[in-house]
Write a protein that holds these residues in place. Structure first.
Motif, short mmCIF file in Angstrom:
data_model
loop_
_atom_site.label_atom_id
_atom_site.label_comp_id
_atom_site.label_asym_id
_atom_site.label_seq_id
_atom_site.Cartn_x
_atom_site.Cartn_y
_atom_site.Cartn_z
N PHE A 1 0.83 -1.20 0.00
CA PHE A 1 0.00 0.00 0.00
C PHE A 1 0.87 1.26 0.00
N ARG A 2 1.90 1.27 0.85
CA ARG A 2 2.80 2.43 0.95
C ARG A 2 3.51 2.68 -0.38
N ARG A 3 3.94 1.62 -1.03
CA ARG A 3 4.70 1.75 -2.27
C ARG A 3 3.90 2.51 -3.33
N TYR A 4 2.57 2.29 -3.35
CA TYR A 4 1.76 2.90 -4.39
C TYR A 4 1.00 4.15 -3.95
N THR A 5 1.07 4.51 -2.69
CA THR A 5 0.31 5.68 -2.24
C THR A 5 1.14 6.79 -1.60
N GLU A 6 2.31 6.45 -1.04
CA GLU A 6 3.02 7.46 -0.25
C GLU A 6 3.46 8.66 -1.08
N ASN A 7 3.88 8.44 -2.33
CA ASN A 7 4.29 9.58 -3.15
C ASN A 7 3.15 10.57 -3.34
N ASP A 8 1.93 10.04 -3.59
CA ASP A 8 0.77 10.92 -3.75
C ASP A 8 0.42 11.62 -2.44
N LEU A 9 0.52 10.90 -1.33
CA LEU A 9 0.23 11.52 -0.03
C LEU A 9 1.23 12.64 0.26
N ARG A 10 2.49 12.37 -0.02
CA ARG A 10 3.52 13.40 0.18
C ARG A 10 3.24 14.61 -0.71
N ALA A 11 2.89 14.37 -1.96
CA ALA A 11 2.60 15.47 -2.89
C ALA A 11 1.44 16.32 -2.38
N GLY A 12 0.39 15.66 -1.86
CA GLY A 12 -0.75 16.41 -1.33
C GLY A 12 -0.37 17.25 -0.13
N LYS A 13 0.42 16.69 0.77
CA LYS A 13 0.85 17.44 1.95
C LYS A 13 1.79 18.58 1.54
N ARG A 14 2.63 18.33 0.56
CA ARG A 14 3.53 19.36 0.05
C ARG A 14 2.73 20.50 -0.57
N ASP A 15 1.72 20.16 -1.36
CA ASP A 15 0.87 21.18 -2.00
C ASP A 15 0.13 22.02 -0.96
N ASN A 16 -0.35 21.37 0.10
CA ASN A 16 -1.06 22.11 1.16
C ASN A 16 -0.12 23.08 1.87
N ALA A 17 1.08 22.62 2.19
CA ALA A 17 2.05 23.51 2.87
C ALA A 17 2.44 24.67 1.96
N LEU A 18 2.64 24.38 0.68
CA LEU A 18 2.98 25.46 -0.28
C LEU A 18 1.84 26.46 -0.41
N ALA A 19 0.59 25.99 -0.38
CA ALA A 19 -0.56 26.89 -0.46
C ALA A 19 -0.58 27.84 0.74
N VAL A 20 -0.24 27.33 1.92
CA VAL A 20 -0.17 28.17 3.12
C VAL A 20 0.92 29.22 2.96
N ILE A 21 2.10 28.80 2.53
CA ILE A 21 3.23 29.72 2.37
C ILE A 21 2.89 30.81 1.36
N ARG A 22 2.33 30.41 0.22
CA ARG A 22 2.00 31.39 -0.83
C ARG A 22 0.96 32.40 -0.36
N SER A 23 -0.08 31.92 0.33
CA SER A 23 -1.12 32.85 0.78
C SER A 23 -0.57 33.81 1.84
N LEU A 24 0.33 33.32 2.69
CA LEU A 24 0.94 34.20 3.69
C LEU A 24 1.89 35.20 3.05
N ASP A 25 2.61 34.77 2.01
CA ASP A 25 3.50 35.69 1.29
C ASP A 25 2.70 36.79 0.61
N GLU A 26 1.57 36.43 0.02
CA GLU A 26 0.70 37.43 -0.60
C GLU A 26 0.16 38.40 0.44
N LEU A 27 -0.19 37.88 1.59
CA LEU A 27 -0.72 38.71 2.67
C LEU A 27 0.35 39.67 3.17
N ALA A 28 1.57 39.18 3.36
CA ALA A 28 2.67 40.01 3.85
C ALA A 28 3.03 41.09 2.84
#
Length: 200
Positions: free
Chosen positions: A96-123
């Motif tokens: 299960f990990r072999r076929y899902t972890e990359n996508d899970l990591r990508a989703g978490k990475r995208d969420n963190a980047l969305a937070v950073i970008r919105s805060l940068d725009e706000l600043a």
């Protein structure tokens, strides 16, 4: 609105953040990105290769990453399985990990980047603090990132259940964990109020 999200007319959420709060959330999101790591084919420019890239089959060694990417076929609350059953669970989890972890990591990475970008725009809108306004989609990304940040901090604080959280309220001010505890509790408040804005 200070310190908590409120719903926006037509969907989405808003929260007033000062410079220090913006800096803290941004710093935590950057640290989360560094912990999650880059994508498997980042920079390679081959989307097909990335689509079929297999992820790791073993759980991460870092306890925070173990919390963010737990085994799929093992319930830590249950009694240990028999040796044969445990081996079967490990095999299923690895597959299960072999076929899902990359996508899970990508989703978490995208969420963190969305937070950073919105805060940068706000600043970029000016000094002091400002009111962050999120669309419904941005709210979901923020919710995912806040959850991951709390899991990461909770793991570092060795929080396993509600009793552990109760103990944190009683920490003396001189305890070196106190700033991390305050961040954990504050992010919890943000997460809870953001959830309430997404409910119908």
């Amino acid at each position: 609105m200070p310190g908590h999200f409120e719903p926006l007319p037509g969907g989405g959420a808003a929260v007033a953040l000062d410079e220090v709060e913006i800096s803290i959330i941004r710093s935590l999101a950057v640290q989360l990105l560094e912990l999650i790591g880059p994508g498997p084919a980042e920079g390679a420019g081959d989307p097909l290769a990335e689509l079929f890239a297999e992820g790791p089959s073993e759980p991460p060694a870092d306890p925070v990453l173990k919390r963010l990417f737990p085994d799929a076929y093992r319930d830590p609350e249950q009694a240990p399985a028999s040796p044969g059953k445990a081996e079967e669970q490990r095999a299923h989890s690895a597959e299960f990990r072999r076929y899902t972890e990359n996508d899970l990591r990508a989703g978490k990475r995208d969420n963190a980047l969305a937070v950073i970008r919105s805060l940068d725009e706000l600043a970029a809108t000016g000094g002091g603090g400002a009111v962050l306004k999120l669309s419904p989609e941005e709210s979901k990304r923020w919710l995912g990132a806040l959850n991951d940040l709390r899991l990461a901090i909770g793991s570092r604080l060795e929080i396993v259940d509600e009793d552990d959280t109760d103990d944190l309220y009683r920490l003396p001010d001189e305890d070196p964990r106190k700033p991390m505890v305050m961040a954990y509790l504050w992010l919890g408040g943000l997460q809870e109020t953001l959830v309430s804005t997404l409910l119908p």
